[in-house]
Design an enzyme around this catalytic site. Structure first.
Site: not given
Length: 340
Positions: A66-68, A75, A98
């Site tokens: 969920f990095y983005g 990501n 994660k």
């Protein structure tokens, strides 16, 4: 610049040597703002960190499903592009990602077997075969699913060849012990910095040492606060929460900001990026600071923090400042699911 400090991971990854300082991919994507960082800038930052390490040492890269923007997989897609362009760096990095959340307006932990399978398969899909998923962590402990069941699901996915090692994140010392009893845990990720050194963090670090688990200490610079570069709320880029999510964090609110800056004022000689990282690194051979930077120069500066050896007097001075500081504000606007 060459970096000398290294350490090993834990559990089934105990034979893997990594740099003493890891790299968080969140800043590579957000740079605290909604505008993505250009690929080449990200790529140069990664390469700089890897190239500075001793031969045979891997750079620990930390990403997220969920990095983005809008909790997207930005990501992971950038990571895939990096390894497509620089395949020689695949074996020089150790990728931890994660996942295990239910994406929505408010992401919630969902460590059910079905969602963990969905999460791991999505991560591998976005990586497009460019890089193995070296380690998977549930981002939070799901109170609605048995921890043992979640770990057993990850063991099944590991046996299927969809990940190599299992980690945990934002868990208590007791949860770490329970998870490790099902399958050896390679690394546990918790927040640790001079302004965030909770009693439970101390217990997790001690338990991890006992069990032979590496501790990935994220936000060792207090999300930039402890560098002293942000002296007032107006110094945070952007005018909205969307412009910089730190504006939503309690510790960065105006009422708390001036009070919390006392920890920087009172310890000007020990709160630079490198000394904050060095202090976190001094908490144990198994403790790996996880700062983030999207600039090659900053990545090298952060990694060099792991080479700084603090004396007993240095550590005592820093600890006295930490003990005297009365940090105000929670870590997140929502405190649920922390120390699960």
């Amino acid at each position: 610049m060459s970096i000398q400090a290294t350490t090993s991971l834990g559990g089934t990854a105990s034979n893997i040597t990594v740099g003493k300082v890891a790299v968080c991919m969140l800043l590579f994507i957000l740079k605290w703002t909604p505008e993505p960082v250009p690929d080449e800038q990200c790529f140069e930052a990664i390469k700089a960190g890897v190239d500075a390490l001793p031969p045979g040492t891997k750079m620990f890269l930390n990403g997220g499903e969920f990095y983005g923007h809008n909790l997207a997989t930005t990501n992971l897609e950038m990571i895939a592009r990096f390894f497509e362009k620089y395949p020689d760096y695949v074996d020089k990095t150790f990728l931890s990602v994660k996942g295990g959340v239910k994406l929505g307006a408010v992401p919630l932990p969902d460590n059910s077997p079905a969602n963990l399978r969905r999460s791991v398969e999505l991560i591998n899909e976005k990586l497009r075969g460019t890089k193995r998923l070296d380690l998977f962590q549930c981002a939070r402990v799901d109170p609605n699913v048995s921890l043992e069941e979640s770990i057993r699901t990850l063991v099944e996915l590991k046996k299927e060849g969809k990940l190599d090692h299992i980690g945990m994140s934002e868990c208590s010392a007791d949860s770490l012990r329970r998870g490790n009893a099902v399958h050896p845990i390679a690394a546990v990720e918790i927040e640790v910095s001079p302004w965030e050194y909770a009693e439970e963090a101390k217990k997790v670090i001690a338990t991890a040492e006992e069990l032979g688990v590496a501790v990935i200490a994220y936000s060792p610079l207090g999300r930039g606060f402890l560098t002293g570069q942000i002296k007032r709320p107006e110094d945070i880029p952007g005018n909205t929460i969307e412009g910089d999510f730190r504006r939503a964090l309690p510790r960065f609110q105006e009422d708390n900001f001036k009070h919390n800056f006392a920890i920087v004022d009172a310890s000007k000689n020990v709160t630079s990026a490198q000394l904050s990282i060095a202090w976190v690194a001094s908490l144990g051979k198994h403790v790996i600071p996880l700062p983030g930077s999207s600039h090659a120069k900053r990545t090298l500066e952060n990694c060099a923090g792991g080479d700084i050896k603090l004396s007993t007097e240095d550590i005592a001075e820093i600890n006295s400042v930490i003990s005297a500081a009365d940090v105000r504000g929670d870590r997140y606007p929502h405190q649920a699911y922390l120390w699960g």
